[in-house]
Write a protein that holds these residues in place. Structure first.
Motif, PDB file in Angstrom:
ATOM      1  N   LEU A  19       2.419   1.942  -0.768  1.00  0.00           N
ATOM      2  CA  LEU A  19       1.654   3.175  -0.772  1.00  0.00           C
ATOM      3  C   LEU A  19       0.382   2.874  -1.555  1.00  0.00           C
ATOM      4  O   LEU A  19       0.447   2.612  -2.759  1.00  0.00           O
TER       5      LEU A  19
ATOM      6  N   ALA B 182       2.438  10.920   0.499  1.00  0.00           N
ATOM      7  CA  ALA B 182       1.733   9.943   1.329  1.00  0.00           C
ATOM      8  C   ALA B 182       0.484  10.514   1.991  1.00  0.00           C
ATOM      9  O   ALA B 182      -0.333   9.766   2.525  1.00  0.00           O
TER      10      ALA B 182
ATOM     11  N   VAL C 217      -0.031   4.041   3.890  1.00  0.00           N
ATOM     12  CA  VAL C 217       1.348   3.557   3.868  1.00  0.00           C
ATOM     13  C   VAL C 217       1.414   2.306   4.737  1.00  0.00           C
ATOM     14  O   VAL C 217       0.874   2.281   5.834  1.00  0.00           O
TER      15      VAL C 217
END
Length: 161
Positions: A51, A66, A71
């Motif tokens: 991340l 996220a 990601v």
């Protein structure tokens, strides 16, 4: 309601609630099965993804965390036909016995080598410590990471950021 995330270099729209663990979104909604459910407690690392280039346990990371970030999963590094540098080294060194932890191990190693292209053994061990291999192939995993670092071949695998 839908949510958009940047996944492996592509914007994806998902329908899951923002409180849903990222692991479930990846596996159940997006059919990316590299990250595995191991413990659900952030204690094994089988679910590790990157991340914003940092390793996280996707079983503990809500989808909402996220949003607006990048990601990356094991699927971004290569394929069975064309593995990335770390994947190839893990194969060469036979680092996978059962293979369950390997995607998480590779992603954690990827994060390290992107930040530090020449880590010491102590740095590798400290960085990899949160991820467990119950089969005991740690020495092979370390050898694979060392090989990629020594070859300076990680640059070839950085995709999808």
């Amino acid at each position: 309601m839908t949510t958009q995330i940047h996944l492996n270099g592509v914007v994806k729209t998902v329908a899951s609630a923002t409180s849903t663990p990222l692991l479930y979104v990846l596996r159940d909604e997006l059919n990316l099965n590299g990250a595995k459910f191991g413990c659900g407690l952030g204690q094994c690392g089988a679910c590790t993804v990157l991340l914003d280039d940092k390793p996280v346990f996707s079983c503990l990371t809500p989808l909402g965390a996220a949003v607006g970030r990048h990601v990356r999963t094991i699927e971004s590094l290569g394929s069975a036909a064309a593995p990335g540098a770390l994947q190839a080294a893990f194969i060469k060194h036979q680092a996978a016995q059962c293979g369950y932890c390997i995607a998480g191990m590779v992603m954690r190693a990827q994060a390290l080598l992107e930040r530090n292209t020449a880590p010491t053994d102590e740095q590798i061990r400290a960085h990899m410590e949160p991820n467990l291999c119950r089969c005991g192939t740690h020495m092979r995993i370390l050898a694979a990471i060392r090989e990629v670092a020594a070859a300076g071949s990680l640059q070839q695998t950085r995709k999808g950021g």
